[in-house]
Design a protein around this motif. Sequence first.
Motif, PDB file in Angstrom:
ATOM      1  N   ILE A 112      46.020  43.675  51.240  1.00 59.92           N
ATOM      2  CA  ILE A 112      44.858  43.037  51.777  1.00 59.92           C
ATOM      3  C   ILE A 112      43.583  43.184  50.728  1.00 59.92           C
ATOM      4  N   ILE A 113      43.101  42.150  50.573  1.00 58.83           N
ATOM      5  CA  ILE A 113      41.676  42.292  50.019  1.00 58.83           C
ATOM      6  C   ILE A 113      40.548  41.676  50.384  1.00 58.83           C
ATOM      7  N   VAL A 114      39.492  42.384  50.910  1.00 63.02           N
ATOM      8  CA  VAL A 114      38.428  41.821  51.477  1.00 63.02           C
ATOM      9  C   VAL A 114      37.077  41.568  50.552  1.00 63.02           C
ATOM     10  N   ILE A 115      36.556  40.409  50.280  1.00 64.49           N
ATOM     11  CA  ILE A 115      35.628  40.221  49.182  1.00 64.49           C
ATOM     12  C   ILE A 115      34.148  39.887  50.042  1.00 64.49           C
ATOM     13  N   GLU A 116      33.414  41.060  50.119  1.00 65.00           N
ATOM     14  CA  GLU A 116      32.276  40.607  50.771  1.00 65.00           C
ATOM     15  C   GLU A 116      31.094  39.868  49.862  1.00 65.00           C
ATOM     16  N   HIS A 117      30.404  39.073  50.602  1.00 64.40           N
ATOM     17  CA  HIS A 117      29.496  38.015  50.077  1.00 64.40           C
ATOM     18  C   HIS A 117      30.060  37.077  48.976  1.00 64.40           C
ATOM     19  N   ALA A 118      31.281  36.546  49.313  1.00 66.76           N
ATOM     20  CA  ALA A 118      32.091  35.879  48.473  1.00 66.76           C
ATOM     21  C   ALA A 118      31.229  34.673  47.682  1.00 66.76           C
ATOM     22  N   GLU A 119      30.303  34.223  48.359  1.00 65.27           N
ATOM     23  CA  GLU A 119      29.669  33.125  47.859  1.00 65.27           C
ATOM     24  C   GLU A 119      28.733  33.541  46.477  1.00 65.27           C
ATOM     25  N   ARG A 120      28.652  34.721  46.510  1.00 59.93           N
ATOM     26  CA  ARG A 120      27.812  35.220  45.032  1.00 59.93           C
ATOM     27  C   ARG A 120      28.722  35.204  43.926  1.00 59.93           C
ATOM     28  N   PHE A 121      30.207  35.125  44.095  1.00 62.82           N
ATOM     29  CA  PHE A 121      31.108  35.220  42.921  1.00 62.82           C
ATOM     30  C   PHE A 121      31.276  33.892  42.475  1.00 62.82           C
ATOM     31  N   GLY A 122      31.626  33.791  41.261  1.00 61.17           N
ATOM     32  CA  GLY A 122      32.189  32.660  40.724  1.00 61.17           C
ATOM     33  C   GLY A 122      33.668  32.395  40.912  1.00 61.17           C
ATOM     34  N   LEU A 123      34.455  31.281  40.821  1.00 61.56           N
ATOM     35  CA  LEU A 123      35.644  30.870  41.243  1.00 61.56           C
ATOM     36  C   LEU A 123      36.639  31.913  40.356  1.00 61.56           C
ATOM     37  N   ALA A 124      36.394  31.836  39.026  1.00 62.17           N
ATOM     38  CA  ALA A 124      37.270  32.783  38.264  1.00 62.17           C
ATOM     39  C   ALA A 124      37.309  34.145  38.576  1.00 62.17           C
ATOM     40  N   GLN A 125      36.450  34.416  38.933  1.00 61.89           N
ATOM     41  CA  GLN A 125      36.111  35.911  39.403  1.00 61.89           C
ATOM     42  C   GLN A 125      36.854  36.186  40.428  1.00 61.89           C
ATOM     43  N   LEU A 126      36.448  35.299  41.585  1.00 64.01           N
ATOM     44  CA  LEU A 126      37.277  35.526  42.949  1.00 64.01           C
ATOM     45  C   LEU A 126      38.897  35.403  42.864  1.00 64.01           C
ATOM     46  N   HIS A 127      39.148  34.552  41.905  1.00 64.77           N
ATOM     47  CA  HIS A 127      40.708  34.615  41.544  1.00 64.77           C
ATOM     48  C   HIS A 127      41.259  35.797  40.889  1.00 64.77           C
ATOM     49  N   GLN A 128      40.558  36.364  40.168  1.00 58.68           N
ATOM     50  CA  GLN A 128      41.001  37.477  39.412  1.00 58.68           C
ATOM     51  C   GLN A 128      41.106  38.810  40.407  1.00 58.68           C
ATOM     52  N   LEU A 129      39.898  38.766  41.297  1.00 62.50           N
ATOM     53  CA  LEU A 129      40.059  39.782  42.207  1.00 62.50           C
ATOM     54  C   LEU A 129      41.069  39.528  43.315  1.00 62.50           C
ATOM     55  N   ARG A 130      41.508  38.224  43.678  1.00 60.86           N
ATOM     56  CA  ARG A 130      42.565  38.152  44.808  1.00 60.86           C
ATOM     57  C   ARG A 130      43.860  38.646  44.038  1.00 60.86           C
ATOM     58  N   GLY A 131      43.821  38.569  42.883  1.00 57.74           N
ATOM     59  CA  GLY A 131      45.316  38.823  42.189  1.00 57.74           C
ATOM     60  C   GLY A 131      45.579  40.169  42.130  1.00 57.74           C
ATOM     61  N   ARG A 132      44.721  41.300  42.694  1.00 58.74           N
ATOM     62  CA  ARG A 132      44.746  42.541  42.866  1.00 58.74           C
ATOM     63  C   ARG A 132      45.995  42.677  43.954  1.00 58.74           C
TER      64      ARG A 132
END
Length: 700
Positions: free
Chosen positions: A562-582
Amino acid sequence: MRPPVLDPLFAPVSTLPGIGPKIAKLVSALVGSQPDRDATVADLLFHLPHSLIDRRHRPGIAYSENGDIVTLDVIVGRHMAPPGSSRAPYRISAHDDTGEITFVFFHPRRDWLEKTFPEGARRIVSGKVEWFHDRPQMVHPDYALAPEEAAEMPAVEPVYPLTAGLTSKTLQKAVRAAVGRIPRLPEWLNDAYLHQTGWPDFAEALKTVHAPAERQDLDPDSPYLQRLAYDELLASQLALAMVRAHMRTLGGIARRPTGDLQRAVISALPFQLTDSQVGAIEEINEDLARPVRMLRLLQGDVGAGKTVVALAALAQVIETGAQGALMAPTEILARQHYASLAPLCDKAGIRLALMTGKDTQKERRARQAQIDAGEIDLVVGTHALFQGTVTFRNLGLVVVDEQHRFGVHQRLALSEKGQGVDVLVMTATPIPRTLVLTCFGDMDVSRLTGKPAGRKPIATVSVSLDRLEEIISRVGAAIAEGQKVYWVCPLVEESEKIDLAAVEDRHRVLEQVFRQKVSLVHGRMTAAEKDAAMGDFKSGTTRILVATTVIEVGVDVPDATIIVIEHAERFGLAQLHQLRGRVGRSDKTSSCVLLYKGPLGETAGARLNIMRETNDGFLIAEEDLKLRGGGEILGTRQSGTPGFRIARAEDHADLMEVARDDARLILETDPDLTSPRGTALRCLLYLFGRDAAIRLLRAG
């Protein structure tokens, strides 16, 4: 030698009127292309306006909208000076046929105001109108002229990006002088193409953009900007093509082993290769078998198995008696590569070594002696080490991992570490095709699509921060079942202290709620502290890791689900996708929770939608390019496309393809750039700072 016709453009900006040493420093910091030297006239000319002010808008006082820039024809009324020591502003009333307005000045010189605004006189005044308690006012007008001087005010005024201490008037004056120095340059574009597009010549395009007549002149698709963007892209593509041609003339070594070592590596794997992995290995084997040096980019989404493909390639080269090197951007990643390769190399009989900055001098000398003696087949280390003093007995293949800024110069430097060295560059950031052309135009590309067998797609949901307690209780249930959870907080440089406090607060809250130890990782910690926290999370001593985005690249904990990304609206798409890949790195079902603070803006909303709809990194990268521009995707913060001042990947993608084809054709028909068009193209390369490529020409 730089063509003499360009000399006026390569003069320092300090030769322009109004630019003394102090202003020259500010201008150089704003527009300079070389950090250690003064900006040139060309640098200033490539600093384009981002918008314009239209001073032809003359609605009359009563019809001036709040926030508009208007030009008014008024009669000056009374001067209302503040009393002696008061800090109140100085006010001047004025009127026209439609109503009254007040001009407001802070800390002015009274004699100057009385001369500029004589009571009872007619004045043409231009500036921004603001309505305050239903009355219009203009604070510090931009222009105040007598009717007979009105022609001095530009009807349309370009607006430039500025820096602290530099006024727009100073910059505009310098730009006007620079435009006057544009020489007559030879035409470097093909006549037929110029005719087909209807574009102006380079000088006219540059002059028009700095003195636009209409707003449309500054649109990315105006003929003026299209022409300039194309020139810049052509310079870049031509330079990349020349580097590639040069790399090829250096000659490669045809490596055609039996393939036994590669098969040994593949059979040591605990899983089956995917079709795209098999395809990429075949493409690389074909490259290696040719007597031409390989320059290949291996693109694969997070978890697509790039390292395995790289090891298969390295095995092919090592079997011929040569050595391999794998370079990672950070020490954590270098160690991780070493740990994941060691068991496979062991089974296949490849002698592996790790070199990091933590090695003592003694260890490094011993390791270097082994490499020189040919007792080590494969060295894993960081880029910094490799670019330093490390030497090889017989280097055959270099694999460069995840390095966006690993540019053309570094690729040339690598090739000097051995005879006919082949190069494979890996990236986990899915880069849209247009940006691949921009930054890696001299490379062949292999793409890994699909995930290794047994991996499940990650379920993604977006949830408002109002439901935080509900999410915390679900995380509690998951860790009670033995799952592991990443909890990511954003970090924005401008307010690092506040964000650091937010990360530490979240860490404290989760420890209190769950009454157990929670790991914490952020950028201000030492490497040892980060390693210890990651180690606890990996081993299961802790079940939750609270982190800033330092965990974005390459951290591998297969049982985190599970990954919880807080304030996801502050991130760019590529970064969200990289984080999700954890997460999603095993056969267990994984999920990603995007916590956002509403209400969402249009772009942020679109980003979260795309994340919910797809796990395809390449699709996400294309969408990200549309939403944000190219600079962010490749990790360079300024907007626009990395290394470019005019062209933008999102607006000029179609021109990029044309420029690449044009560059190839030029080098096929005129490899030494000696024809009349070739001579003109040399000017183009110098103009856009791509002259390093000219040094590669056999004809000098």
